[in-house]
Design an enzyme around this catalytic site. Structure first.
Site, PDB file in Angstrom:
ATOM      1  N   GLY A 234      34.241  39.237  34.770  1.00 12.06           N
ATOM      2  CA  GLY A 234      33.077  38.837  35.570  1.00 12.06           C
ATOM      3  C   GLY A 234      32.914  39.674  36.832  1.00 12.06           C
TER       4      GLY A 234
ATOM      5  CD  GLU B 227      30.792  40.101  32.280  1.00 14.14           C
ATOM      6  OE1 GLU B 227      31.561  39.254  32.777  1.00 14.14           O
ATOM      7  OE2 GLU B 227      30.296  39.980  31.153  1.00 14.14           O
TER       8      GLU B 227
ATOM      9  CD  GLU C 217      35.432  39.691  30.095  1.00 16.06           C
ATOM     10  OE1 GLU C 217      35.811  40.831  29.771  1.00 16.06           O
ATOM     11  OE2 GLU C 217      34.584  39.491  30.978  1.00 16.06           O
TER      12      GLU C 217
ATOM     13  CB  ALA D 229      35.349  34.080  35.250  1.00 13.24           C
TER      14      ALA D 229
HETATM   15  N1  CO8 Z   1      41.481  34.108  37.719  1.00  9.49           N
HETATM   16  C1  CO8 Z   1      42.322  33.340  38.435  1.00  9.49           C
HETATM   17  N2  CO8 Z   1      43.349  33.829  39.144  1.00  9.49           N
HETATM   18  C2  CO8 Z   1      43.541  35.164  39.129  1.00  9.49           C
HETATM   19  C3  CO8 Z   1      42.707  36.038  38.404  1.00  9.49           C
HETATM   20  C4  CO8 Z   1      41.623  35.457  37.675  1.00  9.49           C
HETATM   21  N3  CO8 Z   1      40.732  36.200  36.991  1.00  9.49           N
HETATM   22  N4  CO8 Z   1      43.141  37.295  38.565  1.00  9.49           N
HETATM   23  C5  CO8 Z   1      44.218  37.216  39.371  1.00  9.49           C
HETATM   24  N5  CO8 Z   1      44.454  35.935  39.711  1.00  9.49           N
HETATM   25  C6  CO8 Z   1      45.538  35.420  40.575  1.00  9.49           C
HETATM   26  C7  CO8 Z   1      46.855  35.439  39.853  1.00  9.49           C
HETATM   27  O1  CO8 Z   1      46.974  34.320  39.017  1.00  9.49           O
HETATM   28  C8  CO8 Z   1      47.804  35.443  41.004  1.00  9.49           C
HETATM   29  O2  CO8 Z   1      47.893  34.135  41.529  1.00  9.49           O
HETATM   30  P1  CO8 Z   1      49.333  33.483  41.863  1.00  9.49           P
HETATM   31  O3  CO8 Z   1      49.818  34.328  43.013  1.00  9.49           O
HETATM   32  O4  CO8 Z   1      48.976  32.088  42.250  1.00  9.49           O
HETATM   33  O5  CO8 Z   1      50.150  33.629  40.647  1.00  9.49           O
HETATM   34  C9  CO8 Z   1      47.112  36.295  42.058  1.00  9.49           C
HETATM   35  O6  CO8 Z   1      45.718  36.279  41.683  1.00  9.49           O
HETATM   36  C10 CO8 Z   1      47.561  37.730  42.083  1.00  9.49           C
HETATM   37  O7  CO8 Z   1      47.437  38.269  40.769  1.00  9.49           O
HETATM   38  P2  CO8 Z   1      48.661  38.978  39.994  1.00  9.49           P
HETATM   39  O8  CO8 Z   1      49.943  38.461  40.462  1.00  9.49           O
HETATM   40  O9  CO8 Z   1      48.356  38.897  38.533  1.00  9.49           O
HETATM   41  O10 CO8 Z   1      48.467  40.483  40.523  1.00  9.49           O
HETATM   42  P3  CO8 Z   1      48.936  41.823  39.769  1.00  9.49           P
HETATM   43  O11 CO8 Z   1      48.777  42.898  40.783  1.00  9.49           O
HETATM   44  O12 CO8 Z   1      50.230  41.631  39.113  1.00  9.49           O
HETATM   45  O13 CO8 Z   1      47.835  42.030  38.606  1.00  9.49           O
HETATM   46  C11 CO8 Z   1      45.624  42.094  37.678  1.00  9.49           C
HETATM   47  C12 CO8 Z   1      46.510  42.304  38.918  1.00  9.49           C
HETATM   48  C13 CO8 Z   1      45.931  43.194  36.644  1.00  9.49           C
HETATM   49  C14 CO8 Z   1      44.180  42.245  38.137  1.00  9.49           C
HETATM   50  C15 CO8 Z   1      45.895  40.726  37.059  1.00  9.49           C
HETATM   51  O14 CO8 Z   1      45.782  39.759  38.100  1.00  9.49           O
HETATM   52  C16 CO8 Z   1      44.922  40.331  35.971  1.00  9.49           C
HETATM   53  O15 CO8 Z   1      45.036  40.800  34.853  1.00  9.49           O
HETATM   54  N6  CO8 Z   1      43.968  39.408  36.274  1.00  9.49           N
HETATM   55  C17 CO8 Z   1      43.059  38.848  35.307  1.00  9.49           C
HETATM   56  C18 CO8 Z   1      41.986  39.853  34.906  1.00  9.49           C
HETATM   57  C19 CO8 Z   1      41.109  39.261  33.829  1.00  9.49           C
HETATM   58  O16 CO8 Z   1      41.507  39.003  32.730  1.00  9.49           O
HETATM   59  N7  CO8 Z   1      39.802  39.029  34.160  1.00  9.49           N
HETATM   60  C20 CO8 Z   1      38.839  38.489  33.232  1.00  9.49           C
HETATM   61  C21 CO8 Z   1      38.712  37.008  33.453  1.00  9.49           C
HETATM   62  S1  CO8 Z   1      37.645  36.234  32.250  1.00  9.49           S
HETATM   63  C22 CO8 Z   1      36.094  36.573  32.799  1.00  9.49           C
HETATM   64  O17 CO8 Z   1      35.890  37.202  33.790  1.00  9.49           O
HETATM   65  C23 CO8 Z   1      34.968  36.013  32.003  1.00  9.49           C
HETATM   66  C24 CO8 Z   1      33.639  36.105  32.769  1.00  9.49           C
HETATM   67  C25 CO8 Z   1      32.537  35.509  31.959  1.00  9.49           C
HETATM   68  C26 CO8 Z   1      32.171  34.144  32.438  1.00  9.49           C
HETATM   69  C27 CO8 Z   1      30.990  33.719  31.634  1.00  9.49           C
HETATM   70  C28 CO8 Z   1      30.340  32.480  32.152  1.00  9.49           C
HETATM   71  C29 CO8 Z   1      28.978  32.229  31.508  1.00  9.49           C
END
Ligand code: CO8
Length: 263
Positions: A114, A117, A137, A71
């Site tokens: 997500g 999921e 998460e 998400a």
């Molecule tokens: N949301 C928003 N932006 C994101 C996300 C995300 N989940 N993942 C990556 N991005 C963005 C980064 O912020 C970055 O943007 P910017 O260039 O503007 O800084 C760009 O994408 C590239 O990402 P990174 O620079 O972080 O890339 P890396 O190669 O260094 O890292 C990773 C890759 C390991 C995938 C890292 O991006 C990461 O850890 N991302 C987040 C993963 C995460 O925690 N996901 C879970 C999110 S919570 C969720 O999914 C809950 C769902 C349930 C919803 C329920 C509703 C009912």
């Protein structure tokens, strides 16, 4: 056209009935914001209703890095409990369960939170060798909220699911296949070709028979064995009300390929 009605996803339907839905926010690693989520759901519901066009739907991510990295954390960060509780944020997901046509997740990179999921909402998960799966998460101070705590244990067993959900660790494609989360891992540059092969083969079968088979397997994840077997038996015999059953069995006896009317 269908394609022009969406801004965060791309939808393409080929003449063989294989639809490809591509999440198109590569700069945010295809993070699922409200817009992406509602577009995925609308596109799938639309494709499901239109018998003539799509028979199977492949969902994938654009770019080389991510299927969907979860998400959109930037959007979720400021949500209040009251907003989430009273609003409809992300509620649409549940309606993906009503899609009768098979959904194939072609996981081309990170499938996290997500994103993992969403892949698990699909009926078949094919993974690129570059795919990584995880439910991180917990590292954000929350828990999975789009089915992770329910679908992951059903897919891989309680202990493995607990470990993934409580540590937030990622696993690679090979491991995802080993534990039964994904059905196969394929070389990265062959992912879409393989997904198309599987989808195209499914698309050659009777549409209602495919829908019934999918529904029965989906039911197996929710009910007791006895209930599931009763459901299956009814669905099995209900196939005999279809023209496709008559055709499929006649074609076998006459040693010729079947010509489905999809009725
Ligand atoms: N949301 C928003 N932006 C994101 C996300 C995300 N989940 N993942 C990556 N991005 C963005 C980064 O912020 C970055 O943007 P910017 O260039 O503007 O800084 C760009 O994408 C590239 O990402 P990174 O620079 O972080 O890339 P890396 O190669 O260094 O890292 C990773 C890759 C390991 C995938 C890292 O991006 C990461 O850890 N991302 C987040 C993963 C995460 O925690 N996901 C879970 C999110 S919570 C969720 O999914 C809950 C769902 C349930 C919803 C329920 C509703 C009912």
């Amino acid at each position: 056209s269908l394609r022009q009605s969406f801004s965060t996803i791309d939808v393409d339907v080929a003449s063989n009935g294989v639809a490809v839905l591509t999440i198109d926010r590569p700069q945010a690693l295809n993070a699922l914001n409200s817009k992406v989520m509602s577009e995925i759901v609308s596109a799938c519901l639309y494709l499901d209703r239109n018998h003539a066009t799509a028979k199977v739907i492949i969902i994938t991510g654009s770019g080389d890095k991510a299927f969907a990295a979860g998400a959109d954390i930037k959007e979720l960060a400021s949500v209040s409990y009251a907003d989430a509780y009273h609003g409809s944020m992300l509620n649409g997901w549940e309606t993906l369960r009503s899609v009768r046509k098979p959904l194939i997740a072609a996981v081309n990179g990170y499938a996290l939170g997500g994103g993992c999921e969403l892949a698990m909402m699909c009926d078949i998960i094919l993974a690129s060798e570059r795919a990584q799966f995880g439910q991180p998460e917990i590292t954000l101070g929350v828990i999975p909220g789009m089915g992770g705590t329910q679908r992951l244990p059903r897919a891989v067993g309680r202990s493995r699911a607990m470990e993934l959900i409580l540590t937030g660790d990622f696993i690679k494609a090979e491991e995802a296949v080993r534990i039964g989360l994904a059905s196969r891992a394929v070389p990265h540059d062959q992912l879409m070709e393989e997904a198309h092969k599987v989808a195209a083969k499914i698309a050659t079968h009777s549409v209602p028979a495919v829908a019934k088979a999918k529904e029965c397997v989906a039911v197996s994840q929710e009910v007791s064995l006895g209930e599931g077997l009763r459901f299956e038996k009814r669905e099995f015999w209900s196939c005999f009300a279809l023209e496709d059953q008559k055709e499929g069995m006649a074609a076998f006896v006459q040693k010729r390929p079947p010509v489905w009317s999809h009725k």
